[in-house]
Design a protein around this motif. Structure first.
Motif, short mmCIF file in Angstrom:
data_model
loop_
_atom_site.label_atom_id
_atom_site.label_comp_id
_atom_site.label_asym_id
_atom_site.label_seq_id
_atom_site.Cartn_x
_atom_site.Cartn_y
_atom_site.Cartn_z
N ALA A 91 81.23 -32.48 75.08
CA ALA A 91 81.80 -33.39 76.00
C ALA A 91 82.60 -32.27 77.01
N LEU A 92 82.92 -32.71 78.27
CA LEU A 92 83.73 -32.04 79.13
C LEU A 92 84.87 -32.88 79.66
N THR A 93 86.21 -32.34 79.45
CA THR A 93 87.35 -32.90 80.04
C THR A 93 87.92 -32.29 81.20
N ALA A 94 88.28 -33.03 82.17
CA ALA A 94 88.97 -32.44 83.35
C ALA A 94 90.44 -33.12 83.12
N ILE A 95 91.28 -32.21 83.71
CA ILE A 95 92.69 -32.35 83.47
C ILE A 95 93.22 -32.05 85.02
N TYR A 96 93.77 -33.14 85.82
CA TYR A 96 94.10 -33.01 86.86
C TYR A 96 95.43 -33.58 87.22
N THR A 97 95.99 -33.18 88.52
CA THR A 97 97.10 -33.84 89.25
C THR A 97 96.65 -35.10 89.94
N SER A 98 97.03 -36.44 89.49
CA SER A 98 96.93 -37.61 90.06
C SER A 98 98.16 -37.86 91.05
N VAL A 99 97.74 -38.25 92.08
CA VAL A 99 98.80 -38.21 93.27
C VAL A 99 98.82 -39.71 93.68
N SER A 100 99.85 -40.41 93.63
CA SER A 100 99.93 -41.84 94.19
C SER A 100 100.99 -41.69 95.28
N HIS A 101 101.32 -40.81 95.87
CA HIS A 101 102.41 -40.84 97.20
C HIS A 101 102.16 -39.60 98.01
N LEU A 102 102.08 -39.76 99.26
CA LEU A 102 102.22 -38.71 100.30
C LEU A 102 103.19 -38.98 101.36
N PRO A 103 103.66 -37.97 102.18
CA PRO A 103 103.48 -36.34 101.86
C PRO A 103 104.05 -35.86 100.67
N ILE A 104 103.56 -34.83 100.24
CA ILE A 104 104.14 -33.60 99.21
C ILE A 104 104.23 -32.46 99.77
N HIS A 105 105.52 -31.63 99.94
CA HIS A 105 105.54 -30.55 100.42
C HIS A 105 106.95 -30.07 99.81
N PHE A 106 107.01 -28.75 99.63
CA PHE A 106 108.22 -28.01 98.90
C PHE A 106 109.41 -28.02 100.02
N THR A 107 109.39 -28.46 101.19
CA THR A 107 110.26 -28.67 101.91
C THR A 107 110.88 -29.97 102.02
N LEU A 108 110.20 -31.00 101.55
CA LEU A 108 110.62 -32.31 101.70
C LEU A 108 111.05 -32.77 100.49
N PRO A 109 112.11 -33.82 100.43
CA PRO A 109 112.57 -34.61 99.20
C PRO A 109 111.46 -34.88 98.30
N TYR A 110 111.72 -34.51 96.95
CA TYR A 110 110.52 -34.99 95.90
C TYR A 110 110.61 -36.47 95.62
N THR A 111 109.57 -37.13 95.66
CA THR A 111 109.50 -38.42 95.34
C THR A 111 109.09 -38.68 94.00
N THR A 112 110.01 -39.15 93.15
CA THR A 112 109.85 -39.16 91.67
C THR A 112 108.25 -40.03 91.37
N GLY A 113 107.67 -39.42 90.41
CA GLY A 113 106.26 -40.39 90.30
C GLY A 113 105.09 -40.14 91.16
N CYS A 114 105.25 -39.30 92.39
CA CYS A 114 104.25 -38.94 93.14
C CYS A 114 103.10 -38.21 92.41
N GLU A 115 103.55 -37.23 91.55
CA GLU A 115 102.45 -36.47 90.83
C GLU A 115 102.31 -36.80 89.40
N SER A 116 101.35 -37.16 88.78
CA SER A 116 101.31 -37.27 87.32
C SER A 116 100.27 -36.43 86.86
N LEU A 117 99.96 -36.57 85.49
CA LEU A 117 98.76 -35.73 84.87
C LEU A 117 97.93 -36.55 84.04
N SER A 118 96.65 -36.56 84.50
CA SER A 118 95.37 -37.39 84.12
C SER A 118 94.35 -36.92 83.46
N LEU A 119 93.43 -37.47 82.96
CA LEU A 119 92.08 -36.76 82.05
C LEU A 119 90.95 -37.72 82.60
N ALA A 120 89.79 -36.99 82.83
CA ALA A 120 88.65 -37.70 82.71
C ALA A 120 87.77 -36.75 82.00
#
Length: 617
Positions: A130-159
């Motif tokens: 089988a093949l497993t993709a491990i990716y960053t799942s995003v539920s909120h935008l915008p995301i940028h290192f210069t902006l305040p970070y929104t908790t939960g905007c980035e998570s880790l998911s599998l397919a």
């Protein structure tokens, strides 16, 4: 995942999720014939629209195919609607490209983007087939290192795919990690990399039987760019346990001009252990760096001054044996430098079991081209040629051309235990040898032992070209009285329009000067990279290494490798759809000096490469 500050229109994104075929049809692009000459022939591009980070790289032993995914906006030619495009290849030369995304933002936890990740040729329990993709799942935008970070905007998911990558099923356990470690003020947390770590600190080895580790990129606000390290259960890759940051170097760490600026936030960081033929090994990180402080150079000359303040870097690290808490760094900086000095970014890698090599691909950006012509051409960005990284070791090194060995922070120089001088370790970056298959139907031209001067325009110091698709290998013996040596690529029959590749021995800098273009909005500034030649003692005699320049030209992209440790990728936006030749030159330190003792030892050019390869949809 390199994230642009401007987020896509989320209302349109929801429509695209619910009506993908209608959206694809309504946003179809028709390439402008005037722009088509810039589209490469043997570099991988998306079918249409915006492309950025390579991701999900790997080899499937079940099917004998390599997989390369890429960040793709199939609905437009700007960043947004981040999905995984997909291509497969039996040899890294000929690619079968899917016309629709393999993974698109459809779940609640990834509704704003399926960001960058990695691939594992097993199921979640480590079983083959089988093949497993491990990716960053995003539920909120915008995301940028210069902006305040929104908790939960980035998570880790599998397919998971059970049919060789033709279809993918998200796992019910998603997301397997809801976000970064608690109580850490992060600037970003994304782009998982999964690999073995055999040289980890002994204190960690005692606490865990697993050699499998996960590395997630980002930063800690006001403190460091960061790589967050996890132990991963190889029999259940849903289980990740945070153990601490990999390395702490502070903000905008800049050891010297040889190493550049390591910024404030890291992306697509890859960890790998590389070994040489002497059974010596080193741990390396290859990372995209955000938030670099621009060097004090003229924006009209240097290409990087007109680009986003970021870079593609590498770092060698050594383990710290006593790590008392999960806030302590696990390694120290040993040496580091630029992985690429040009417009390559978001490099990603995989271990190739077929060749036992670490293979790296990068995103070749389109940021030197203004939005107008970029939108008209209907596509943006491409995937670089495959590169092999390894541990380069030079024995009995006595000196560099001018700089002291101690000042060159992109190398590790250790006093030799045997013989004289120093043993030098650094990262080797070379084109994959399988690229030679592109030469199959090309015209080959070769010259040897040509003495060079400032006016080396005779046929003896030149090679013909009839296309803008070629590969060049050249080697120079550079005399001590020579200041500049290099080659010119003609974009017009009279060489008036030309790209110039030059090594300046006095300031130890390799440059690429691109041709002048009419549109001042096109960034054709100079690419530059620190580069030196080392002298080694052999049989009681000092010998300086030769200058080796290996280049690939593919219509609008030029990738250059110098001595397999300095790489520069750039774009050439010239209206001509062909090149007219290459000629070689050398210039003295003192004007009027006739004998430069500089020789073009050999040069080979393969004109018209890539006709045997193909990218199929």
């Amino acid at each position: 995942m390199s994230v642009l500050l401007n987020s896509p229109d989320l209302s349109e994104q929801v429509f695209q999720e619910r009506h993908p075929q209608s959206s694809l049809d309504s946003h179809a692009h028709t390439n402008d014939p005037k722009e088509s000459s810039s589209r490469p022939s043997f570099h991988l591009t998306a079918p249409s629209g915006w492309l950025n980070d390579p991701c999900g790289l790997g080899y499937d032993p079940t099917t004998g195919l390599y997989h390369l995914f890429f960040q793709w906006n199939p609905y437009g030619n700007d960043w947004g609607n981040m999905s995984w495009g997909h291509a497969t290849s039996p040899d890294l030369i000929t690619w079968e490209r899917l016309s629709t995304p393999a993974l698109a933002p459809t779940a609640d936890y990834d509704k704003c983007g399926v960001f960058t990740g990695c691939l594992r040729a097993t199921n979640v329990h480590g079983d083959p087939g089988a093949l497993t993709a491990i990716y960053t799942s995003v539920s909120h935008l915008p995301i940028h290192f210069t902006l305040p970070y929104t908790t939960g905007c980035e998570s880790l998911s599998l397919a998971v795919s059970n049919d060789g990558g033709e279809s993918w099923k998200r796992q019910d356990c998603n997301p397997i990690l809801p976000g970064p470690p608690e109580n850490l003020p992060v600037t970003g947390w994304r782009d998982p990399c999964l690999t073995a770590w055999t040289r980890k600190p002994s204190s960690l080895a005692q606490g865990s039987q697993s050699q499998l580790h996960g590395f997630i990129s980002g930063g800690i606000k006001g403190q460091n760019p960061a790589i967050f390290v996890y132990t991963v259960n190889p029999r259940d890759i849903r289980q990740w346990n945070y153990i601490g940051p990999l390395v702490n170097v502070g903000l905008n760490f800049r050891p010297s001009r040889w190493s550049g600026d390591f910024g404030v936030n890291w992306e697509v960081a890859n960890f790998t252990t590389l070994e040489n033929n002497f059974n010596e090994s080193r741990d390396f990180i290859i990372m995209g760096v955000e938030g670099c402080i621009p060097a004090e150079t003229s924006a009209t000359i240097e290409a990087r001054q007109r680009r986003d303040p970021r870079g593609q870097m590498w770092m060698s690290v050594t383990s710290i044996e006593n790590c008392d808490s999960d806030s302590d760094a696990l390694t120290n900086f040993a040496s580091g430098g630029f992985f690429d000095h040009g417009c390559l970014y978001a490099a990603n890698s995989f271990w190739d079991p077929e060749t036992s090599q670490r293979i790296v691909y990068g995103w070749v950006t389109e940021e030197d081209l203004p939005d107008g012509p970029r939108h008209r051409q209907g596509w943006s960005g491409m995937i670089s040629l495959p590169r092999v990284v390894s541990l380069m070791t030079l024995r009995n090194v006595t000196k560099a051309r001018h700089s002291s060995l101690k000042s060159i922070t992109s190398i590790e120089a250790m006093k030799s235990l045997e013989g004289s001088g120093f043993t030098v370790h650094t990262l080797s970056i070379s084109p994959d040898s399988r690229l030679s298959r592109l030469r199959k139907e090309a015209r080959h031209h070769h010259i040897t032992d040509s003495s060079l001067s400032k006016s080396s325009s005779s046929p003896a110091a030149s090679l013909p070209l009839t296309t803008a698709k070629w590969e060049l290998q050249s080697e120079f013996s550079v005399g001590q009285s020579c200041q500049r040596v290099g080659l010119e690529i003609a974009h017009s029959p009279d060489f008036e329009d030309r790209t110039i590749l030059t090594w300046d021995s006095t300031c130890e800098i390799f440059t690429i000067d691109r041709p002048v273009v009419k549109d001042p909005k096109i960034n054709h500034g100079r690419e530059s990279a620190p580069h030196t030649l080392f002298t080694c003692m052999h049989e009681q005699q000092e010998t300086e290494e030769t200058l080796k320049v290996h280049a690939f030209f593919d219509k609008s992209v030029l990738e250059v490798f110098v001595n397999n440790r300095t790489a520069i990728t750039t774009r050439i936006y010239h209206p001509s759809n062909r090149n007219f030749g290459v000629r070689f030159f050398a210039e003295p330190i003192v004007d009027g000096l006739d004998d430069l003792s500089t020789t073009l030892l050999q040069a080979d050019i393969w004109d018209g490469i890539g006709t045997c390869a193909g990218i199929n949809i």
